[in-house]
Design an enzyme around this catalytic site. Structure first.
Site, PDB file in Angstrom:
ATOM      1  N   ASP A 139      30.063   8.917  -4.034  1.00  0.00           N
ATOM      2  CA  ASP A 139      28.930   7.962  -4.774  1.00  0.00           C
ATOM      3  C   ASP A 139      29.458   6.533  -4.384  1.00  0.00           C
ATOM      4  OD1 ASP A 139      26.981   6.556  -5.800  1.00  0.00           O
ATOM      5  OD2 ASP A 139      27.561   7.055  -7.855  1.00  0.00           O
ATOM      6  N   ASP A 169       1.482   7.343   1.547  1.00  0.00           N
ATOM      7  CA  ASP A 169       0.387   6.482   1.164  1.00  0.00           C
ATOM      8  C   ASP A 169      -0.694   7.228   0.877  1.00  0.00           C
ATOM      9  OD1 ASP A 169      -1.842   4.550   0.842  1.00  0.00           O
ATOM     10  OD2 ASP A 169      -1.580   3.864   2.760  1.00  0.00           O
ATOM     11  N   HIS A 223      17.293  12.416 -11.212  1.00  0.00           N
ATOM     12  CA  HIS A 223      16.504  11.189 -10.915  1.00  0.00           C
ATOM     13  C   HIS A 223      15.616  10.864  -9.813  1.00  0.00           C
ATOM     14  CE1 HIS A 223      19.665   8.596 -13.257  1.00  0.00           C
ATOM     15  NE2 HIS A 223      18.485   8.761 -14.245  1.00  0.00           N
ATOM     16  N   ASP A 274      15.355   9.370  -7.047  1.00  0.00           N
ATOM     17  CA  ASP A 274      16.363   9.098  -5.924  1.00  0.00           C
ATOM     18  C   ASP A 274      16.762  10.192  -5.339  1.00  0.00           C
ATOM     19  OD1 ASP A 274      17.823   8.633  -7.936  1.00  0.00           O
ATOM     20  OD2 ASP A 274      19.098   7.262  -6.568  1.00  0.00           O
ATOM     21  N   ASP A 309      25.965  11.554  -7.936  1.00  0.00           N
ATOM     22  CA  ASP A 309      25.898  10.295  -8.682  1.00  0.00           C
ATOM     23  C   ASP A 309      26.942  10.480  -9.605  1.00  0.00           C
ATOM     24  OD1 ASP A 309      24.563   9.145  -6.927  1.00  0.00           O
ATOM     25  OD2 ASP A 309      22.805   8.892  -8.183  1.00  0.00           O
ATOM     26  N   ASP A 347       3.149   3.825  -1.305  1.00  0.00           N
ATOM     27  CA  ASP A 347       3.588   4.833  -2.692  1.00  0.00           C
ATOM     28  C   ASP A 347       5.138   4.771  -2.840  1.00  0.00           C
ATOM     29  OD1 ASP A 347       0.688   4.734  -3.639  1.00  0.00           O
ATOM     30  OD2 ASP A 347       0.568   6.635  -2.566  1.00  0.00           O
ATOM     31  N   GLY A 392      24.900   3.778 -14.319  1.00  0.00           N
ATOM     32  CA  GLY A 392      25.306   4.908 -14.103  1.00  0.00           C
ATOM     33  C   GLY A 392      26.289   5.447 -13.182  1.00  0.00           C
ATOM     34  N   HIS A 393      26.684   4.463 -12.425  1.00  0.00           N
ATOM     35  CA  HIS A 393      27.573   4.714 -11.287  1.00  0.00           C
ATOM     36  C   HIS A 393      28.886   4.146 -11.410  1.00  0.00           C
ATOM     37  CE1 HIS A 393      24.024   6.038  -8.873  1.00  0.00           C
ATOM     38  NE2 HIS A 393      23.335   5.140  -9.458  1.00  0.00           N
ATOM     39  N   HIS A 442      21.637  -2.298 -21.127  1.00  0.00           N
ATOM     40  CA  HIS A 442      21.798  -1.089 -19.962  1.00  0.00           C
ATOM     41  C   HIS A 442      23.239  -1.313 -19.240  1.00  0.00           C
ATOM     42  CE1 HIS A 442      20.531   1.283 -16.818  1.00  0.00           C
ATOM     43  NE2 HIS A 442      21.052   0.494 -15.801  1.00  0.00           N
ATOM     44  N   GLY A 491       0.888  -1.186  -0.066  1.00  0.00           N
ATOM     45  CA  GLY A 491       0.063   0.192   0.077  1.00  0.00           C
ATOM     46  C   GLY A 491       0.657   1.332   0.037  1.00  0.00           C
TER      47      GLY A 491
END
Length: 551
Positions: free
Chosen positions: A194, A443, A74, A76, A162, A48, A366-367, A363, A46
């Protein structure tokens, strides 16, 4: 703590992947770097998303937030910006691409006209109270990323954001090595770097390797191609568009978030799409199967995303058909593996050929991997080192790498969310008191109201289900009127459902008849008796709710 010291307060991103947020405090002035979210795992039904706990900044007297710098676009690092800006309405700073992504979030939070959004270019310097911030470009997996050289009264702190060391980036804009070297010449007190790939040896491949992988997959695909990636991964969208042009296919976009980001990035000049390339979904579905590429979100198995709906056959515009090729141009975020692999399996069941790393190099991370992380430390040559952005295992490994390139063990600090790092006027580093730095669950419209005990209760409901018992009782005779109603999705699907429900009704009749002289309320007695019978008959422990009406 000494008011003349610099406090560095990690509010998210240290000890976990996601919800990156860090505060720098000096003499009552605060600089915030990033405001990201973390995606929930399977034990958080439940929910989000999760945002940092920044209550420290709201409760400490005399603090003034001078600015919020977002290093790149991004989720995050940006996803919590509306929550943070609503509580701490300070000026926000980002590069043009990052601000383009932030605008939508601030608009959704009805903050676009209330909080200043300031654009800068990588290489610009920002003056924010006692903090002088030199921004510098770094390569990542999204355009326009920056690291920060933060000049403070106690010394220079470098925050990489990052990053990766990509010598052949898609936008031909490599990391600003000259600026990093200039920091080393000035003398860097502390490097925050990072750590996401600290357990990966070698070097992270360049984004360029994806072009060849796309060509191989596009060339072999007999029918439609569906590429799934993050909506904010603008450079990857450009690579898909270029591959579509090379192989004579049109491009269609599924999903509002990706469509909005493509429109924004095109207007700002970060995406170069030929006018004839992009077609609407209706036109795309009329084209021959070998002439179209669809782009969609949902690489993390998100239930509301296009790829998940395709995998379960519930996309409102089109469906997977045999001969389709689906490319997942991403890696699972830690904690999302189960949902991602379930989506892949469902796509295979629908008849699609699913391509994902390591089947093809569609893929790359990116780090920075270990050699790049060591190079960053060697370029900057800091006195102190603190690994950031990663789970504890990543932080520990990054600390070992720093020691291997000459940083003294006593000058390395591995800290997690809420652990306050202090640098005093003499440049001495120490770890101070720990403040709360946990999860704030979102939520729907509820922010911070959901607790871990509530999540455990939700998990139990999801695992064992629930049963409702509705009973109408004659108050005068103490008798059940009519037939007790038993509602339970899990019970009614059992082969012995009729027999079990009949036994449950008999139990309700008996408990009501005996409840006039028994201790406890009728509701509790019914719930206990029904729970006991279900447990004995099925070995399950659903939550039982008794609803009693007396007339």
């Amino acid at each position: 703590m000494d008011s003349a010291s610099l406090k560095i307060i990690p509010l998210g991103g240290l000890g976990e992947i996601g919800k990156n947020m860090m505060a720098f405090e000096y003499g009552g002035d605060v600089l915030i770097v990033d405001a990201g979210i973390m995606f929930p795992d399977n034990a958080m039904p439940g929910i989000d998303y999760i945002i940092p706990d920044f209550n420290y900044l709201l409760t400490q007297p005399g603090l003034t937030v001078r600015g919020i710098i977002i290093t790149h676009g991004h989720e995050d690092h940006t996803g919590a910006i509306a929550h943070v800006a609503a509580a701490l309405p300070a000026p926000i700073y980002g590069t043009p691409m990052t601000c383009g992504l932030l605008e939508g979030k601030l608009r959704s939070g009805k903050l676009i006209d209330k909080v200043p959004l300031n654009r800068f270019r990588a290489g610009d310097t920002l003056e924010l109270g006692p903090f002088k911030v030199e921004t510098f470009h770094v390569c990542h997996s999204i355009p326009d990323c920056v690291g920060l050289g933060i000049h403070t009264p106690v010394g220079l702190v470098v925050h990489t954001g990052d990053f990766k060391i990509d010598q052949t980036p898609i936008d031909n804009w490599p990391t600003d090595y000259a600026r990093l070297a200039s920091f080393a010449q000035k003398g860097v007190l502390l490097l925050l770097s990072d750590s996401t790939n600290a357990d990966r040896p070698g070097w992270t491949p360049s984004e360029r390797v994806i072009d060849a992988a796309f060509d191989r997959v596009f060339r072999a695909a007999p029918g439609r191609i569906i590429v799934a990636t993050f909506a904010s991964l603008i450079s990857r969208i450009q690579q898909v568009a270029d591959a579509a042009v090379r192989h004579g296919r049109k491009l269609a976009i599924s999903g509002n978030s990706m469509s909005d980001n493509i429109r924004m990035a095109t207007n700002l000049g970060y995406l170069m799409l030929p006018d004839s390339l992009v077609v609407g979904m209706d036109d795309a579905l009329k084209l021959p199967a070998n002439q179209i590429v669809f782009m969609a979100t949902g690489t993390q198995g998100e239930p509301s995303a296009a790829l998940h709906r395709l995998a379960i056959g519930k996309h409102r515009q089109f469906a997977i058909q045999p001969g389709d090729t689906v490319i997942l141009s991403s890696h699972p975020i830690p904690g999302n593996e189960e949902a991602v692999y379930r989506t892949i399996n469902n796509l295979f069941r629908k008849g699609a050929n699913v391509i994902y790393d390591p089947l093809e190099q569609v893929h790359v991370s990116g780090h920075a991997s270990q050699e790049e992380q060591k190079l960053m430390i060697s370029l900057v040559r800091p006195r102190y080192f603190v690994p950031v952005h990663g789970e504890l295992r990543h932080l520990k490994q990054h600390a070992r790498l720093a020691e291997s390139v000459g940083i003294a063990p006593e000058n390395i600090a591995v800290i997690e969310n809420g652990m306050i790092l202090e640098l005093d006027a003499t440049g001495k580093m120490s770890i101070g008191a720990r403040m709360p730095g946990g999860y704030v669950f979102v939520d729907g419209s509820s922010v911070g109201e959901i607790t871990f005990p509530m999540l455990r209760s939700r998990s139990a409901l999801a695992r064992e289900g629930f049963v409702t018992v509705s009973v109408v009782i004659d108050r005068a005779t103490n008798a059940v009127m009519g037939v007790p109603q038993i509602a339970s999705e899990s019970l009614t699907q059992r082969p012995d459902a009729e027999t079990l429900i009949a036994h449950l009704r008999e139990t309700v009749y008996r408990v009501v008849a005996e409840s006039a002289t028994a201790n406890g309320t009728r509701q509790d007695l019914i719930q206990e008796a029904v729970s006991r019978l279900i447990r004995n008959e099925t070995r399950h422990r659903p939550r039982v709710f008794a609803l009693i009406t007396e007339i």
